[in-house]
Design an enzyme around this catalytic site. Structure first.
Site, short mmCIF file in Angstrom:
data_model
loop_
_atom_site.label_atom_id
_atom_site.label_comp_id
_atom_site.label_asym_id
_atom_site.label_seq_id
_atom_site.Cartn_x
_atom_site.Cartn_y
_atom_site.Cartn_z
N ASP A 32 0.93 -1.29 -0.08
CA ASP A 32 0.12 -0.02 0.07
C ASP A 32 0.90 1.43 0.07
O ASP A 32 1.94 1.09 0.57
CB ASP A 32 -0.70 0.19 1.15
CG ASP A 32 -2.37 0.51 0.92
OD1 ASP A 32 -3.30 0.18 1.20
OD2 ASP A 32 -2.00 2.18 0.77
N ASP A 57 4.07 2.21 -4.06
CA ASP A 57 2.84 2.80 -4.90
C ASP A 57 2.76 1.77 -6.12
O ASP A 57 3.91 1.71 -6.98
CB ASP A 57 3.32 4.18 -5.34
CG ASP A 57 2.15 4.90 -6.49
OD1 ASP A 57 1.52 3.90 -7.30
OD2 ASP A 57 2.15 6.06 -6.77
N TYR A 146 -13.15 7.07 -12.24
CA TYR A 146 -13.06 5.52 -11.62
C TYR A 146 -13.74 4.72 -12.29
O TYR A 146 -13.07 3.75 -12.62
CB TYR A 146 -13.94 6.05 -10.28
CG TYR A 146 -14.00 4.66 -9.46
CD1 TYR A 146 -12.95 4.32 -8.64
CD2 TYR A 146 -15.45 4.02 -9.13
CE1 TYR A 146 -13.08 2.91 -7.76
CE2 TYR A 146 -15.44 2.98 -8.13
CZ TYR A 146 -14.26 2.60 -7.72
OH TYR A 146 -14.68 1.50 -6.80
N TYR A 160 -4.92 -10.17 -20.82
CA TYR A 160 -3.76 -11.10 -20.37
C TYR A 160 -4.09 -12.45 -20.44
O TYR A 160 -3.49 -13.16 -20.28
CB TYR A 160 -3.43 -10.41 -18.96
CG TYR A 160 -2.06 -9.62 -19.22
CD1 TYR A 160 -2.37 -8.25 -19.59
CD2 TYR A 160 -0.88 -9.90 -18.86
CE1 TYR A 160 -1.29 -7.38 -19.92
CE2 TYR A 160 0.29 -9.01 -18.73
CZ TYR A 160 -0.18 -7.91 -19.40
OH TYR A 160 1.12 -6.89 -19.38
P1 NAD Z 1 -9.94 2.04 0.58
O1 NAD Z 1 -9.72 3.31 0.28
O2 NAD Z 1 -10.16 1.80 2.03
O3 NAD Z 1 -8.65 1.32 0.15
C1 NAD Z 1 -7.99 1.32 -1.00
C2 NAD Z 1 -6.39 1.05 -0.49
O4 NAD Z 1 -5.74 1.31 -1.68
C3 NAD Z 1 -6.05 2.29 0.42
O5 NAD Z 1 -5.41 1.77 1.61
C4 NAD Z 1 -4.90 3.14 -0.44
O6 NAD Z 1 -3.92 3.70 0.31
C5 NAD Z 1 -4.44 2.01 -1.61
N1 NAD Z 1 -3.79 2.55 -2.96
C6 NAD Z 1 -4.74 3.43 -3.34
N2 NAD Z 1 -3.70 3.84 -4.50
C7 NAD Z 1 -2.56 3.04 -4.25
C8 NAD Z 1 -1.39 2.65 -5.12
N3 NAD Z 1 -1.33 3.46 -6.53
N4 NAD Z 1 -0.25 1.94 -4.99
C9 NAD Z 1 -0.67 1.37 -3.40
N5 NAD Z 1 -1.90 1.41 -2.80
C10 NAD Z 1 -2.72 2.41 -3.10
O7 NAD Z 1 -11.19 1.56 -0.22
P2 NAD Z 1 -11.83 -0.10 -0.37
O8 NAD Z 1 -13.34 0.35 0.06
O9 NAD Z 1 -11.29 -0.89 0.75
O10 NAD Z 1 -11.72 -0.52 -1.66
C11 NAD Z 1 -10.77 -1.39 -2.00
C12 NAD Z 1 -10.84 -1.88 -3.60
O11 NAD Z 1 -12.32 -2.51 -3.57
C13 NAD Z 1 -10.82 -0.93 -4.40
O12 NAD Z 1 -10.01 -1.33 -5.57
C14 NAD Z 1 -12.33 -0.34 -4.69
O13 NAD Z 1 -12.42 0.09 -6.27
C15 NAD Z 1 -13.08 -1.71 -4.82
N6 NAD Z 1 -14.46 -1.77 -4.48
C16 NAD Z 1 -14.88 -1.26 -3.13
C17 NAD Z 1 -16.04 -1.18 -2.84
C18 NAD Z 1 -16.65 -1.05 -1.46
O14 NAD Z 1 -18.16 -1.04 -1.14
N7 NAD Z 1 -15.94 -0.83 -0.47
C19 NAD Z 1 -17.01 -1.13 -3.82
C20 NAD Z 1 -16.74 -1.67 -5.25
C21 NAD Z 1 -15.24 -1.90 -5.47
#
Ligand code: NAD
Ligand code: UDP
Length: 328
Positions: A32, A57, A146, A160
């Site tokens: 992360d 990142d 998004y 892929y």
């Molecule tokens: P969140 O923001 O809590 O977690 C996302 C994490 O990704 C964070 O810890 C952030 O620091 C990390 N991150 C972002 N960009 C990064 C990068 N370039 N390099 C390394 N780390 C990076 O969000 P979440 O709710 O836990 O969502 C996680 C995943 O699930 C996402 O891909 C999101 O699109 C998907 N998602 C979540 C939901 C939901 O309802 N929670 C719904 C649909 C999709």
């Protein structure tokens, strides 16, 4: 021992996935860059012998020593407020980040599961949404950064698979909630619960007739786990089909928390989907999965979690300083 890399590990879903895979006997590497995540979400795993963490990142080249069996790519801002504040990083993590992780999966001969979303359906014209619906997305609207990153992510993942024979899985996640969500990420559940705890009015966007269907995190994580271990490579919806209007939901929160706070109405954000409900027929059949935690149970657990936050955290207007990431 099987080794899994989980990106977005310090986020809400990523941290719960780390817990699940450790519980199931995997060695977990969390990755992360903390852009929307929080170190606190992984504190309890810091000294676990089967867990390690790499701050990185994922839009930059990723290097992992030794073999890797599975990759779960969950890094991405996920709340509408976050991806409006950091639109370019959102596009990059879904495109460049996914490309890097697919390359890593290919090099390691690992199976990869990517986190897609109900947002690929946009403001849906078909209801409930099943996997064969192609969606209704405004590519150039505020949510386009998004939605299109996630649609690209699905496309490159399938490419892929088809071109390189990579083992791929795609989960389309519908609104999921639970402990470790960021209080001020703007999503409706932390928003309403934070307002209740601070003694503020609950803000409904629009007239509250838009619908969502909320899934508790433990159910979501179980669905993702089963999908990873299945042999199905096309997208699968994972969510809770119990649909509710946002107005009814605000009233439910008021009842659940016993508050006498009022509801106030604000403008509906552009392209806010008017209805959303997953069709989970496929997940039921394929994974023998369906959600088990009802909203009352899940909301109670989540509210109790937010109640443990300090006054300082509760009253901070925004936890995140994105300035160092802007326009990178
Ligand atoms: P969140 O923001 O809590 O977690 C996302 C994490 O990704 C964070 O810890 C952030 O620091 C990390 N991150 C972002 N960009 C990064 C990068 N370039 N390099 C390394 N780390 C990076 O969000 P979440 O709710 O836990 O969502 C996680 C995943 O699930 C996402 O891909 C999101 O699109 C998907 N998602 C979540 C939901 C939901 O309802 N929670 C719904 C649909 C999709
Ligand atoms: N919403 C609201 N008040 C808030 C935050 C969100 O009425 O304080 C609405 C938002 O407009 C949307 C729904 O709640 O219709 C769910 O929003 P969220 O940001 O949680 O996720 P989305 O499903 O839109 O990605």
């Amino acid at each position: 021992m099987k080794k899994v890399l989980i990106t977005g590990a310090a986020g809400f879903l990523g941290s719960h996935l780390c817990d699940k895979f450790i519980k199931e006997g995997f060695y977990v590497i969390g990755m992360d860059n903390f852009i929307t995540g929080d170190k606190k979400n992984l504190e309890h795993l810091e000294s676990h012998p089967n867990f390690e963490f790499i701050e990185h990142d994922v839009t930059e080249f990723i290097s992992i020593d030794g073999p890797l069996d599975y990759i779960l790519h969950f890094a991405s801002p996920a709340s509408p407020i976050d991806y409006l504040k950091i639109p370019i990083q959102t596009l990059k993590v879904g495109s460049l980040g996914t490309h890097n992780l697919l390359g890593l999966a290919k090099a390691k001969k690992a199976r990869i599961l990517i986190a897609s979303t109900s947002e690929v359906y946009g403001d849906p014209l078909v209801h409930p949404q099943s996997e064969d619906y192609y969606g209704n997305v405004n590519t150039i609207g505020p949510r386009g950064v998004y939605d299109e990153a996630k649609r690209f992510q699905e496309a490159i993942t399938m490419a892929y698979h088809r071109f390189h024979g990579l083992e791929t899985r795609i989960v389309r996640i519908f609104n999921t909630y639970g402990p470790r969500m960021r209080l001020n990420d703007g999503r409706v559940i932390p928003a309403f619960m934070g307002q209740v705890l601070r003694g503020e009015d609950l803000t409904i966007f629009g007239d509250g007739s838009q619908t969502r269907s909320f899934c508790y995190v433990d159910d979501q994580v179980e669905g993702i786990y089963r999908l990873l271990l299945s042999d199905y490579l096309y997208p699968v919806n994972i969510g809770n089909p119990h649909e509710i209007t946002i107005k009814e939901f605000a009233e439910e929160i008021i009842e659940l928390t016993g508050t006498d706070q009022k509801i106030v109405y604000k403008e509906l954000p552009q392209d806010d989907p008017l209805q959303r409900q997953p069709d989970i027929t496929l997940a039921k059949k394929l994974l023998n999965w369906e959600p088990k935690v009802d909203r009352k149970q899940g909301m109670t657990i989540t509210f109790n979690y937010f109640k443990t936050l300090s006054k300082e955290e509760l009253f901070k207007s925004e936890h995140k300083d994105f300035t160092s990431y802007i326009n990178k």
